[in-house]
Design a protein around this motif. Sequence first.
Motif, PDB file in Angstrom:
ATOM      1  N   GLU A 251       0.812  -1.208   0.000  1.00 17.05           N
ATOM      2  CA  GLU A 251       0.000   0.000   0.000  1.00 17.05           C
ATOM      3  C   GLU A 251       0.852   1.268   0.000  1.00 17.05           C
ATOM      4  OE1 GLU A 251      -2.550  -3.276   1.568  1.00 17.05           O
ATOM      5  OE2 GLU A 251      -0.478  -2.648   1.774  1.00 17.05           O
ATOM      6  N   ASN A 252       2.085   1.148   0.480  1.00 13.89           N
ATOM      7  CA  ASN A 252       2.996   2.290   0.494  1.00 13.89           C
ATOM      8  C   ASN A 252       3.833   2.390  -0.770  1.00 13.89           C
ATOM      9  OD1 ASN A 252       3.181   3.917   3.188  1.00 13.89           O
ATOM     10  ND2 ASN A 252       2.802   1.807   3.813  1.00 13.89           N
ATOM     11  N   ASN A 253       3.683   1.429  -1.683  1.00 13.28           N
ATOM     12  CA  ASN A 253       4.407   1.463  -2.955  1.00 13.28           C
ATOM     13  C   ASN A 253       5.912   1.590  -2.723  1.00 13.28           C
ATOM     14  OD1 ASN A 253       4.307   1.426  -5.842  1.00 13.28           O
ATOM     15  ND2 ASN A 253       4.703   3.629  -5.885  1.00 13.28           N
ATOM     16  N   HIS A 254       6.426   0.691  -1.868  1.00 14.93           N
ATOM     17  CA  HIS A 254       7.809   0.839  -1.432  1.00 14.93           C
ATOM     18  C   HIS A 254       8.466  -0.531  -1.318  1.00 14.93           C
ATOM     19  CE1 HIS A 254      10.326   4.179  -0.056  1.00 14.93           C
ATOM     20  NE2 HIS A 254      10.918   3.359   0.795  1.00 14.93           N
ATOM     21  N   ILE A 255       9.801  -0.555  -1.412  1.00 17.22           N
ATOM     22  CA  ILE A 255      10.591  -1.779  -1.283  1.00 17.22           C
ATOM     23  C   ILE A 255      11.732  -1.520  -0.310  1.00 17.22           C
ATOM     24  CG2 ILE A 255      12.092  -3.428  -2.496  1.00 17.22           C
ATOM     25  CD1 ILE A 255      10.376  -2.864  -5.007  1.00 17.22           C
ATOM     26  N   VAL A 256      11.948  -2.497   0.584  1.00 15.53           N
ATOM     27  CA  VAL A 256      12.972  -2.359   1.613  1.00 15.53           C
ATOM     28  C   VAL A 256      13.918  -3.550   1.527  1.00 15.53           C
ATOM     29  CG1 VAL A 256      13.424  -2.136   4.088  1.00 15.53           C
ATOM     30  CG2 VAL A 256      11.325  -1.172   3.107  1.00 15.53           C
ATOM     31  N   LEU A 257      15.232  -3.282   1.659  1.00 10.92           N
ATOM     32  CA  LEU A 257      16.241  -4.340   1.703  1.00 10.92           C
ATOM     33  C   LEU A 257      16.793  -4.443   3.114  1.00 10.92           C
ATOM     34  CD1 LEU A 257      18.225  -3.717  -1.624  1.00 10.92           C
ATOM     35  CD2 LEU A 257      16.181  -5.098  -1.244  1.00 10.92           C
ATOM     36  N   VAL A 258      16.832  -5.664   3.632  1.00  8.29           N
ATOM     37  CA  VAL A 258      17.271  -5.896   5.009  1.00  8.29           C
ATOM     38  C   VAL A 258      18.401  -6.911   5.024  1.00  8.29           C
ATOM     39  CG1 VAL A 258      16.574  -6.742   7.290  1.00  8.29           C
ATOM     40  CG2 VAL A 258      14.956  -5.403   5.908  1.00  8.29           C
ATOM     41  N   SER A 270      11.235   3.813  -3.394  1.00  8.92           N
ATOM     42  CA  SER A 270       9.873   3.775  -3.914  1.00  8.92           C
ATOM     43  C   SER A 270       9.805   2.834  -5.111  1.00  8.92           C
ATOM     44  CB  SER A 270       9.429   5.176  -4.346  1.00  8.92           C
ATOM     45  OG  SER A 270       8.220   5.114  -5.076  1.00  8.92           O
ATOM     46  N   ALA A 271       8.674   2.093  -5.222  1.00 10.29           N
ATOM     47  CA  ALA A 271       8.471   1.245  -6.399  1.00 10.29           C
ATOM     48  C   ALA A 271       8.092   2.069  -7.619  1.00 10.29           C
ATOM     49  CB  ALA A 271       7.389   0.205  -6.113  1.00 10.29           C
ATOM     50  N   ARG A 298       2.860   1.355  -8.932  1.00 11.93           N
ATOM     51  CA  ARG A 298       3.023  -0.086  -9.140  1.00 11.93           C
ATOM     52  C   ARG A 298       2.387  -0.897  -8.005  1.00 11.93           C
ATOM     53  NH1 ARG A 298       8.164   1.796 -11.321  1.00 11.93           N
ATOM     54  NH2 ARG A 298       8.261   1.205 -13.518  1.00 11.93           N
ATOM     55  N   GLU A 299       2.569  -0.479  -6.779  1.00 14.52           N
ATOM     56  CA  GLU A 299       2.051  -1.182  -5.607  1.00 14.52           C
ATOM     57  C   GLU A 299       2.314  -2.688  -5.686  1.00 14.52           C
ATOM     58  OE1 GLU A 299      -1.947  -0.117  -4.632  1.00 14.52           O
ATOM     59  OE2 GLU A 299      -1.481   2.010  -4.460  1.00 14.52           O
ATOM     60  N   PRO A 300       3.574  -3.082  -5.555  1.00 10.52           N
ATOM     61  CA  PRO A 300       3.933  -4.493  -5.718  1.00 10.52           C
ATOM     62  C   PRO A 300       3.405  -5.368  -4.588  1.00 10.52           C
ATOM     63  CG  PRO A 300       5.817  -3.233  -4.933  1.00 10.52           C
ATOM     64  CD  PRO A 300       4.742  -2.237  -5.249  1.00 10.52           C
ATOM     65  N   ASP A 301       3.035  -6.591  -4.965  1.00  9.23           N
ATOM     66  CA  ASP A 301       2.595  -7.594  -3.994  1.00  9.23           C
ATOM     67  C   ASP A 301       3.760  -8.544  -3.749  1.00  9.23           C
ATOM     68  OD1 ASP A 301       1.418  -9.677  -2.575  1.00  9.23           O
ATOM     69  OD2 ASP A 301      -0.471  -9.533  -3.623  1.00  9.23           O
ATOM     70  N   ALA A 302       3.836  -9.640  -4.486  1.00  8.79           N
ATOM     71  CA  ALA A 302       4.918 -10.602  -4.296  1.00  8.79           C
ATOM     72  C   ALA A 302       6.234 -10.054  -4.846  1.00  8.79           C
ATOM     73  CB  ALA A 302       4.571 -11.922  -4.975  1.00  8.79           C
ATOM     74  N   ILE A 303       7.326 -10.623  -4.341  1.00 10.07           N
ATOM     75  CA  ILE A 303       8.664 -10.187  -4.738  1.00 10.07           C
ATOM     76  C   ILE A 303       9.574 -11.394  -4.808  1.00 10.07           C
ATOM     77  CG2 ILE A 303       9.472  -9.757  -2.357  1.00 10.07           C
ATOM     78  CD1 ILE A 303      10.801  -7.160  -3.490  1.00 10.07           C
ATOM     79  N   THR A 304      10.557 -11.346  -5.681  1.00  8.75           N
ATOM     80  CA  THR A 304      11.505 -12.453  -5.812  1.00  8.75           C
ATOM     81  C   THR A 304      12.869 -11.911  -6.201  1.00  8.75           C
ATOM     82  OG1 THR A 304      11.815 -14.639  -6.842  1.00  8.75           O
ATOM     83  CG2 THR A 304      11.086 -12.865  -8.285  1.00  8.75           C
TER      84      THR A 304
END
Length: 753
Positions: A251-258, A270-271, A298-304
């Motif tokens: 919902e935040n249209n964002h991607i985080v790397l940990v 941001s996506a 984009r509002e991504p759901d799944a990620i790979t």
Amino acid sequence: MPSCTTRTLIKSALALSIAAVSAHTMAGNPHHKIQWQPKKDAYFERVATFPVYHNLNLGNGDAVEDQTAAEISAASQDGNVVFYSDSPMGRIGLIDIRNIAAPKAAGFITLDGEPTSVAVNGDHLLVAINTSSSYTTPGGKLSVYSLANPLQPQWIADFDMGGQPDAIATSPDGRYAAVVVENERDEDYNDGIIPQAPAGNLQVITMRGAVTNWKVRAVDLTGLAQIAPSDPEPEYVAINRFNIAAVTLQENNHIVLVDLRRARIIHDFSAGSVDLFNVDTSEDDVINPVDTILDRRREPDAITWINDWWIGTANEGDYEDEHGVAGGSRGFTLFNPFGRVKYEAGASLEHALIRAGHYPESRSENKGIEPESILSGTFDGKEHLFVGSERGNIVAVYNTSALGKPKLHQLLPTTIAPEGLLTIPSRNLLVVSSEEDSAEDGIRSTVAIYQYGAKYAEYPQIQSDPNQLIPWGALSGMVGDNDNAQTLYAVPDSYYAQSRIFRAEVAPKGPAVIKQAIVLSKDGSTVDYDLEGIAQRQDGSFWLVSEGNSGSRPNLLIKAAADGSVMEEISLPASVVAKQISNGFEGVAVTGSGEQEKVYIAFQREWKGDPAGMVRIGVYTPSTNSWGFLYYPIESTDTGWIGLSELSAIDEHNFAVIERDNQQGDRARVKRLYRFSVADLTPAAEGETFPQVSKSLAYDLLPELQATHGWVLDKVEGTAIAKNGEVYVVTDNDGVDDASGETRFMKLGKLFK
């Protein structure tokens, strides 16, 4: 662009992770194997479909009508057992797939909450369980089971997740698990607009030593995204070989790397948004991909992770903010770890589904095909990317081996709402979980198994021209061209407005290809018929039949020119109309020309006053504008009803007709092609005694449908006998609405010599 400091931090984390992974590999990690010699292109083929309701305990309280579902799946280390989350039943289901062609129900694990995801790490099964009492007081745990015997999991321990857990991922080296704690929003509160407390996070589990000694660390994801920084709403997580987790904040249209080793965020971005061209944004019962959508989040759901470096996202879209700005970009995107877009699918995947007949027109105003799942997997040294369309009921397979532009490799049909993607490379398998389940409607949740290694793509069997964008679906009648053995014509039913005739070309190998859509018109305007049959007259024009509904829409015999202009509409006599029911005209055939021309029409089921098991074959003589009738004896079944679905002329006196029941899946019994003769029979007028035709079985279509190893389709609706005698049969996919959308185009050979 990220700053030099950010780049240095990411590279530093990668370097440390690579060193750790390399050391682990040098020490003899049995799970990591790189194949450097890719083989010739191969394809996936479906080998089995397991209905999830087979895992119900019918002898101990469960009923076959109970709603059940398979959402997310995982496999035992040896690849012989599949575990799936069953949210409606509060269970984890088990499937024994040692024989992939005949998967067996293997029971279930009863839980004390709602399972949201499953994962396997070595000899351990990890289950995320939602125990929330409300949206504002979320709760959940991670339950761990021993898989010393994969068919008999044994509980070991629970770990409090501090909120509502959703997706799980485990690291390739088996050291870490990451659990997304979503704390999902209440869509009925404040119009579903975020932020809504409490905030979600990422839970990192270090899996060393005895399970009871595993350590859990929380990673705060707040303060990152601009849309709702206090409410991250994490959705999905994937881990690469360097122990870096990529997390979507949908919902935040964002991607985080940990960095999982340190449980520390190393980058976020941001996506972004995408411009979409040639898409359909109107739900008007016509697939018309001519619209443009600009700057769509984009509002991504799944990620790979792809090749441990690139990040792929399925951009379903799931949120509309207070300004009415909605996400859902109908495709997928590849990013590098710094947030730069490597590849954007745009509307290309949606276009592929349009050409395959899998576009859900009823979702045009929302999110179109809704790509929800994405997964990368390596088979025979070749990297593949799998993208699942929740509404189009397709898994698209892309070749990404060269790290260049992904190339669409094939489309795999599924049952309704594919959710979970699972690869088992050690057995060359792809497993797809589809969650939609409604026993009342004949729809069941399934787990389908696809095997890698086929020499060609078995699906689609009919598609529109790859060089054009011709939408199609719901094929209900067919006929062969009078002059060209490679040309067929087909019509769709009333699922779509603006009736049309499709011209298709067939070849000995490969799918039939729709080359043209001829839109019907009457007095200069389009028409909305419920077309169920088509026959070609000797001059190249057509007879069509439109099925009535016993109400406002009459049963009509329609004469149309080759260009689609409606020349005449012919109704039944009033005395016959008075006996109609909702199942009317279903097929049409024509013999002769001029004064000798006769039009034969198949009624689907008995009308009022017809003897049980006897349906009408109407015979219309254009030269005298007169009607007569014959009776055709239909089969009987213990499930549902049986009726006629098509009528085709073999010659002047002999005809082929489809009989089918209205059942699908493992309840289907009758899908058959019969032949009958009208020689020496004189059709009778209404009120007289109708002569009865005699029939003989020409082809049992049920084994043909079962041979695809999918959910047996209900509506076998169209038959065409080509000029060279080849027989083709097609199924109606119901416009991908409460249906899988799968269309089978069967080549049966020369049946009527």
